[in-house]
Design a protein around this motif. Structure first.
Motif, PDB file in Angstrom:
ATOM      1  N   LEU A  25       0.826  -1.210   0.000  1.00  0.00           N
ATOM      2  CA  LEU A  25       0.000   0.000   0.000  1.00  0.00           C
ATOM      3  C   LEU A  25       0.855   1.252   0.000  1.00  0.00           C
ATOM      4  N   ARG A  26       1.946   1.214   0.733  1.00  0.00           N
ATOM      5  CA  ARG A  26       2.857   2.357   0.783  1.00  0.00           C
ATOM      6  C   ARG A  26       3.466   2.592  -0.599  1.00  0.00           C
ATOM      7  N   ASP A  27       3.896   1.526  -1.272  1.00  0.00           N
ATOM      8  CA  ASP A  27       4.463   1.649  -2.616  1.00  0.00           C
ATOM      9  C   ASP A  27       3.429   2.161  -3.610  1.00  0.00           C
ATOM     10  N   ALA A  28       2.196   1.672  -3.504  1.00  0.00           N
ATOM     11  CA  ALA A  28       1.134   2.123  -4.398  1.00  0.00           C
ATOM     12  C   ALA A  28       0.861   3.605  -4.184  1.00  0.00           C
ATOM     13  N   GLY A  29       0.876   4.032  -2.942  1.00  0.00           N
ATOM     14  CA  GLY A  29       0.666   5.447  -2.640  1.00  0.00           C
ATOM     15  C   GLY A  29       1.789   6.311  -3.194  1.00  0.00           C
ATOM     16  N   ALA A  30       3.022   5.855  -3.051  1.00  0.00           N
ATOM     17  CA  ALA A  30       4.172   6.597  -3.585  1.00  0.00           C
ATOM     18  C   ALA A  30       4.101   6.672  -5.107  1.00  0.00           C
ATOM     19  N   THR A  31       3.700   5.577  -5.743  1.00  0.00           N
ATOM     20  CA  THR A  31       3.576   5.569  -7.199  1.00  0.00           C
ATOM     21  C   THR A  31       2.488   6.530  -7.645  1.00  0.00           C
ATOM     22  N   ALA A  32       1.357   6.513  -6.969  1.00  0.00           N
ATOM     23  CA  ALA A  32       0.257   7.417  -7.325  1.00  0.00           C
ATOM     24  C   ALA A  32       0.691   8.872  -7.185  1.00  0.00           C
ATOM     25  N   THR A  33       1.440   9.180  -6.151  1.00  0.00           N
ATOM     26  CA  THR A  33       1.937  10.545  -5.959  1.00  0.00           C
ATOM     27  C   THR A  33       2.894  10.936  -7.079  1.00  0.00           C
ATOM     28  N   ARG A  34       3.823  10.036  -7.431  1.00  0.00           N
ATOM     29  CA  ARG A  34       4.767  10.310  -8.528  1.00  0.00           C
ATOM     30  C   ARG A  34       4.038  10.545  -9.839  1.00  0.00           C
ATOM     31  N   VAL A  35       3.043   9.713 -10.137  1.00  0.00           N
ATOM     32  CA  VAL A  35       2.288   9.843 -11.382  1.00  0.00           C
ATOM     33  C   VAL A  35       1.547  11.174 -11.411  1.00  0.00           C
ATOM     34  N   ALA A  36       0.903  11.550 -10.310  1.00  0.00           N
ATOM     35  CA  ALA A  36       0.171  12.820 -10.252  1.00  0.00           C
ATOM     36  C   ALA A  36       1.106  14.008 -10.450  1.00  0.00           C
ATOM     37  N   GLU A  37       2.275  13.973  -9.805  1.00  0.00           N
ATOM     38  CA  GLU A  37       3.251  15.060  -9.977  1.00  0.00           C
ATOM     39  C   GLU A  37       3.761  15.119 -11.415  1.00  0.00           C
ATOM     40  N   ASP A  38       4.023  13.951 -12.010  1.00  0.00           N
ATOM     41  CA  ASP A  38       4.499  13.882 -13.389  1.00  0.00           C
ATOM     42  C   ASP A  38       3.439  14.417 -14.347  1.00  0.00           C
ATOM     43  N   GLU A  39       2.179  14.049 -14.134  1.00  0.00           N
ATOM     44  CA  GLU A  39       1.093  14.523 -14.993  1.00  0.00           C
ATOM     45  C   GLU A  39       0.925  16.031 -14.878  1.00  0.00           C
ATOM     46  N   ALA A  40       1.032  16.565 -13.668  1.00  0.00           N
ATOM     47  CA  ALA A  40       0.935  18.016 -13.477  1.00  0.00           C
ATOM     48  C   ALA A  40       2.077  18.727 -14.198  1.00  0.00           C
ATOM     49  N   ARG A  41       3.281  18.189 -14.078  1.00  0.00           N
ATOM     50  CA  ARG A  41       4.446  18.764 -14.746  1.00  0.00           C
ATOM     51  C   ARG A  41       4.266  18.698 -16.267  1.00  0.00           C
ATOM     52  N   ALA A  42       3.760  17.587 -16.773  1.00  0.00           N
ATOM     53  CA  ALA A  42       3.544  17.422 -18.216  1.00  0.00           C
ATOM     54  C   ALA A  42       2.484  18.386 -18.731  1.00  0.00           C
TER      55      ALA A  42
END
Length: 162
Positions: A25-42
């Protein structure tokens, strides 16, 4: 494993998470955060590149000997893993990926170069950038901030095709 409601006294701020679910769950949460930040940056990059040219970066000593006259570097990603599509079982080849004004260049365990004009499709699968090539082949790249790179790649491809 402890479950809520099984007679265990719990404070409002303590929650038992089964040990086998904790890291996942911790890894999934970290991945979701990374994806959201990447999408915002994109998203910001797509807006910016519709009005401004793609910026250049100073080429490092690794890519400099591989550049052709007039070719500039626009972006790079360290620790990029190059794979053949469908090659999830293979380890892939580590290296640095460079986006230039004309090509994508992967330098590391193997050297690979793809002309931007040969890329016909880009897509994402999680944190993997997938490239469809003119000859029907494809490439898969595991890398940091793939959505942001996809926006940079689209801007570079537009410029080279004009």
């Amino acid at each position: 494993m402890h479950l809520a409601g099984r007679g265990r006294d719990r404070s409002a701020d303590s929650v038992d998470v089964p040990a086998e679910d904790g890291p996942a769950l911790r890894d999934a949460g970290a991945t979701a955060t990374r994806v959201a930040e990447d999408e915002a940056r994109a998203s910001i990059a797509r807006e910016r590149f519709s009005a401004e040219p793609l910026p250049s970066v100073v080429p490092d000593g690794t890519i400099s000997p591989h550049l052709t006259p007039g070719e500039t570097v626009h972006a790079l990603r360290f620790r990029a893993i190059l794979r053949a599509p469908g090659g999830d079982n293979a380890l892939g080849y580590g290296g640095t990926l460079y986006l230039t004004s004309r090509r994508l260049v992967h330098l590391g365990q193997v050297e690979m170069s793809v002309q931007l004009t040969d890329i016909v499709e880009t897509s994402l699968a999680g944190e993997r950038l997938l490239l469809g090539l003119r000859d029907g082949e494809g490439l898969s790249l595991d890398l940091d901030r793939p959505r942001d790179l996809r926006a940079e790649l689209a801007a570079a491809m537009r410029k080279v095709r004009r």
